[in-house]
Design an enzyme around this catalytic site. Structure first.
Site, PDB file in Angstrom:
ATOM      1  N   TYR A  37       1.309   1.814  -6.361  1.00  0.00           N
ATOM      2  CA  TYR A  37       1.129   0.796  -7.396  1.00  0.00           C
ATOM      3  C   TYR A  37       2.259   0.782  -8.433  1.00  0.00           C
ATOM      4  O   TYR A  37       2.201   0.012  -9.389  1.00  0.00           O
ATOM      5  CB  TYR A  37      -0.217   1.002  -8.088  1.00  0.00           C
ATOM      6  CG  TYR A  37      -1.390   0.894  -7.140  1.00  0.00           C
ATOM      7  CD1 TYR A  37      -1.858  -0.346  -6.729  1.00  0.00           C
ATOM      8  CD2 TYR A  37      -2.012   2.037  -6.633  1.00  0.00           C
ATOM      9  CE1 TYR A  37      -2.929  -0.453  -5.842  1.00  0.00           C
ATOM     10  CE2 TYR A  37      -3.080   1.938  -5.753  1.00  0.00           C
ATOM     11  CZ  TYR A  37      -3.533   0.694  -5.360  1.00  0.00           C
ATOM     12  OH  TYR A  37      -4.576   0.570  -4.480  1.00  0.00           O
ATOM     13  N   HIS A  42      -0.016  -5.297 -12.175  1.00  0.00           N
ATOM     14  CA  HIS A  42      -1.292  -4.753 -12.653  1.00  0.00           C
ATOM     15  C   HIS A  42      -1.090  -3.445 -13.421  1.00  0.00           C
ATOM     16  O   HIS A  42      -1.972  -3.031 -14.182  1.00  0.00           O
ATOM     17  CB  HIS A  42      -2.219  -4.522 -11.455  1.00  0.00           C
ATOM     18  CG  HIS A  42      -3.665  -4.771 -11.749  1.00  0.00           C
ATOM     19  ND1 HIS A  42      -4.123  -5.604 -12.755  1.00  0.00           N
ATOM     20  CD2 HIS A  42      -4.796  -4.288 -11.129  1.00  0.00           C
ATOM     21  CE1 HIS A  42      -5.440  -5.638 -12.746  1.00  0.00           C
ATOM     22  NE2 HIS A  42      -5.880  -4.833 -11.785  1.00  0.00           N
ATOM     23  N   PHE A  87      -8.829   4.750 -10.952  1.00  0.00           N
ATOM     24  CA  PHE A  87      -8.414   3.412 -10.561  1.00  0.00           C
ATOM     25  C   PHE A  87      -8.875   2.414 -11.620  1.00  0.00           C
ATOM     26  O   PHE A  87      -9.780   2.688 -12.414  1.00  0.00           O
ATOM     27  CB  PHE A  87      -8.958   3.059  -9.173  1.00  0.00           C
ATOM     28  CG  PHE A  87      -8.178   3.715  -8.067  1.00  0.00           C
ATOM     29  CD1 PHE A  87      -6.987   3.172  -7.614  1.00  0.00           C
ATOM     30  CD2 PHE A  87      -8.620   4.904  -7.509  1.00  0.00           C
ATOM     31  CE1 PHE A  87      -6.250   3.784  -6.618  1.00  0.00           C
ATOM     32  CE2 PHE A  87      -7.904   5.526  -6.507  1.00  0.00           C
ATOM     33  CZ  PHE A  87      -6.709   4.967  -6.062  1.00  0.00           C
TER      34      PHE A  87
END
Length: 208
Positions: A37, A42, A87
């Protein structure tokens, strides 16, 4: 007040925060853990807090099960810089752990996270409100039991017509966005500095 680009060269005094210390702010970036990620839209909340950590001197790092924590000061104001290890959808669990660990109320939180409703490069500071459909912020609100949580929303823009919103937020920055990113991170740093040292009203007036 205008905060120059070289604000990061100012000296910040080392301190060890006491539990329940008055005036402390817990600046928390939301994102997903793992290299998969890195450099995704995000995770821009992570990047913003990491940028602050990289440019503040005399810091001390520690960690808990769900968080990576850095202690420092902005001016004379004690701060904790927090990167959640959960998360995104479980961000509230991580922020709640830090609040319990430091014996602080949710009013000390400043949450940094991505917002598709803002064009890329824009920011908005708010002292309360809903999540706007952001699962990480909703988790923070749910665990805190209140929406009166200070937040700095970072614009990542809406996806192109053919793109799925999930693919957009989990996608990597474009070359054009990468060119804007350094100035955006500096603006966030200045906004956080103003928010902590001068208060949320001044910060909203200057940066919204």
């Amino acid at each position: 007040t205008q905060y120059p680009k070289n604000i990061r060269n100012r000296i910040f005094c080392f301190f060890k925060p006491a539990e329940g210390q008055i005036g402390m702010k817990i600046i928390t970036g939301l994102g997903n853990p793992g290299t998969k990620y890195d450099q995704t839209r995000h995770n821009i909340g992570f990047q913003a807090v990491e940028h602050i950590i990289q440019n503040i001197q005399n810091i001390k790092k520690s960690s808990t099960k769900f968080n990576s924590i850095t202690h420092s000061k902005i001016g004379e104001e004690p701060i904790v810089l927090n990167l959640t290890k959960t998360f995104m959808n479980h961000s509230g669990k991580a922020t709640n752990e830090v609040l319990s660990f430091l014996n602080m109320p949710s009013s000390t939180l400043i949450i940094l996270y991505d917002d598709m409703d803002l064009p890329f490069g824009e920011i908005r500071i708010r002292d309360k409100g809903g999540s706007g459909g952001h699962n990480g912020m909703q988790s923070v609100i749910d665990f805190a039991g209140t929406n009166e949580i200070t937040r700095l929303k970072i614009g990542i823009g809406r996806p192109f017509q053919s793109n799925d919103p999930i693919q957009h937020v989990l996608g990597k920055f474009t070359s054009e966005e990468k060119e804007i990113l350094p100035a955006l991170l500096e603006k966030i740093y200045s906004a956080i500095y103003c928010l902590v040292e001068e208060g949320i009203e001044n910060a909203m007036n200057q940066f919204n």
